[in-house]
Write an enzyme that holds these catalytic residues in place. Structure first.
Site, PDB file in Angstrom:
ATOM      1  N   ALA A 119       0.831  -1.623  -0.475  1.00 36.12           N
ATOM      2  CA  ALA A 119      -0.235  -0.077  -0.051  1.00 36.12           C
ATOM      3  C   ALA A 119       0.937   0.959  -0.181  1.00 36.12           C
ATOM      4  CB  ALA A 119      -0.926   0.167   1.180  1.00 36.12           C
ATOM      5  N   ASN A 187       2.570  -2.442   7.331  1.00 37.54           N
ATOM      6  CA  ASN A 187       3.702  -3.031   6.495  1.00 37.54           C
ATOM      7  C   ASN A 187       4.765  -2.780   5.194  1.00 37.54           C
ATOM      8  OD1 ASN A 187       4.522  -6.851   7.362  1.00 37.54           O
ATOM      9  ND2 ASN A 187       1.837  -6.452   6.384  1.00 37.54           N
ATOM     10  N   HIS A 217      -1.895   7.538   4.825  1.00 36.87           N
ATOM     11  CA  HIS A 217      -0.743   6.819   5.159  1.00 36.87           C
ATOM     12  C   HIS A 217      -0.002   8.480   4.344  1.00 36.87           C
ATOM     13  CE1 HIS A 217      -0.435   3.179   6.065  1.00 36.87           C
ATOM     14  NE2 HIS A 217      -1.415   2.587   4.624  1.00 36.87           N
TER      15      HIS A 217
END
Length: 266
Positions: A119, A187, A217
Site C-alpha cells: 500500500a 507493513n 498514509h
C-alpha cells in the site's frame, strides 16, 4: 512460471483469482493454507483444479512462492523458499524487518526475497533517494478505529477505540518499534524503513481517526537529491478493513514484472 500461494485469505484469494482468470504467463500451481479443508472447499467452489499442499511441498514444486499468510507463518514460508532456491514475494515488511538472517539464507540457496510495494506510494523514489543521502523520513498513518481494534498494541494496552469522537494518537516511535507493536498493521512503515534510512531512523505515528473511512498514509522524505511528500488513501477490503484493496494488486504487479519484457519502475 509456476506460482504457489501460501495463505488463501483476503489477499491470497484475489491473487489466486487473477492468476487463474487473467494471467497467461503466470500459472497457479498450488496453494498452502493453515486450514486445508477450508482452502479445498474454496478452490472447489471456484471450479479450480489446484492442489492444496504443505509449505515444504510448495517450495519443491513452485518457481515463486507468494506469502499471503498471517505474520506468524512468515518464517516457515521464507525458510522453505530460501532452502529450495525459490523467489519469495511478500508484503510482510514487518516480519522481514526482524528476520535479517533470511536474506543471507536465501542468497546461500540461490533464492530471492521480494518485498512487494503493497500500500506504499512512491517506494521507487525512496529507494532512489537512499542511493544518496536521506536526512529524514517521517510517516503518519491514520486509520478508522475498526481497522485497529484487533491490533496487538491496542489489545495489550486495553485502548478503547469503540467510542472515539476525535482522532487519537495510539503510537509514536520508530518503524522498527511500530512493527513490534503492530506486526499486522504497519507493513507500509516497515517497507518504507527498509527502502530508505532504515527502520530505526524512520519515524512513525499511528492515529485512530473516527472521521475516516479509508486507511491513510502521509510520508515526508528529505534527502540531498529531493524533498517529497507522499499521500495515499487506501480503499479497505470488505473482508478485512485493515487490508487495502491495492495490496493484492501490488502483489500481482510484482509477479508480472518477473515475466514481462517491459519493466516499468526501478
Amino acid at each position: 512460471m509456476k506460482i504457489g500461494i501460501a495463505g488463501l485469505g483476503t489477499i491470497g484469494r484475489v491473487v489466486a483469482r487473477r492468476l487463474v482468470e487473467k494471467e497467461d504467463s503466470l500459472v497457479l500451481d498450488c496453494v498452502a493454507a493453515g486450514d486445508e479443508d477450508k482452502a479445498r472447499r474454496y478452490l472447489a467452489e471456484a471450479g479450480w483444479d489446484v492442489p492444496v499442499v504443505s509449505i515444504a511441498e510448495m517450495a519443491r514444486r513452485a518457481d515463486v512462492i507468494v506469502d499471503c499468510a498471517p505474520t506468524a507463518a512468515f518464517r516457515e514460508i521464507a525458510e522453505a523458499a530460501a532452502d529450495n532456491g525459490r523467489i519469495l514475494v511478500t508484503v510482510s515488511g514487518a516480519a522481514l524487518m526482524t528476520a535479517d538472517d533470511l536474506v543471507a539464507r536465501a542468497a546461500k540457496g540461490g533464492g530471492r526475497i521480494i518485498l512487494a510495494t503493497g500500500a506504499l506510494l512512491g517506494l521507487d523514489a525512496v529507494r532512489a533517494a537512499a542511493l544518496g543521502t536521506i536526512h529524514s523520513v517521517t510517516m503518519v498513518t491514520r486509520k478508522p478505529p475498526k481497522s485497529l481494534v484487533k491490533a496487538e498494541h491496542v489489545v495489550r494496552n486495553r485502548i478503547d477505540l469503540t467510542a472515539l469522537d476525535a482522532p487519537l494518537k495510539i503510537f509514536e516511535g520508530s518503524a522498527r518499534e511500530g512493527a513490534t507493536a503492530f506486526p499486522a498493521n504497519v507493513n507500509v512503515a516497515a517497507a518504507l524503513g527498509l527502502a530508505g534510512v532504515g527502520p530505526d531512523r524512520t519515524r512513525l505515528e499511528i492515529w485512530a481517526d473516527p472521521a475516516l473511512e479509508r486507511n491513510t498514509h502521509f510520508i515526508t522524505v528529505d534527502a540531498d537529491s529531493a524533498r517529497f511528500t507522499l499521500s495515499i488513501e487506501n480503499v479497505p477490503t470488505d473482508e478485512n478493513p485493515g487490508t487495502g484493496r491495492i495490496t493484492a494488486l501490488s502483489v500481482i504487479a510484482t509477479l508480472r514484472a518477473l515475466v514481462t519484457p517491459l519493466h516499468i519502475g526501478t
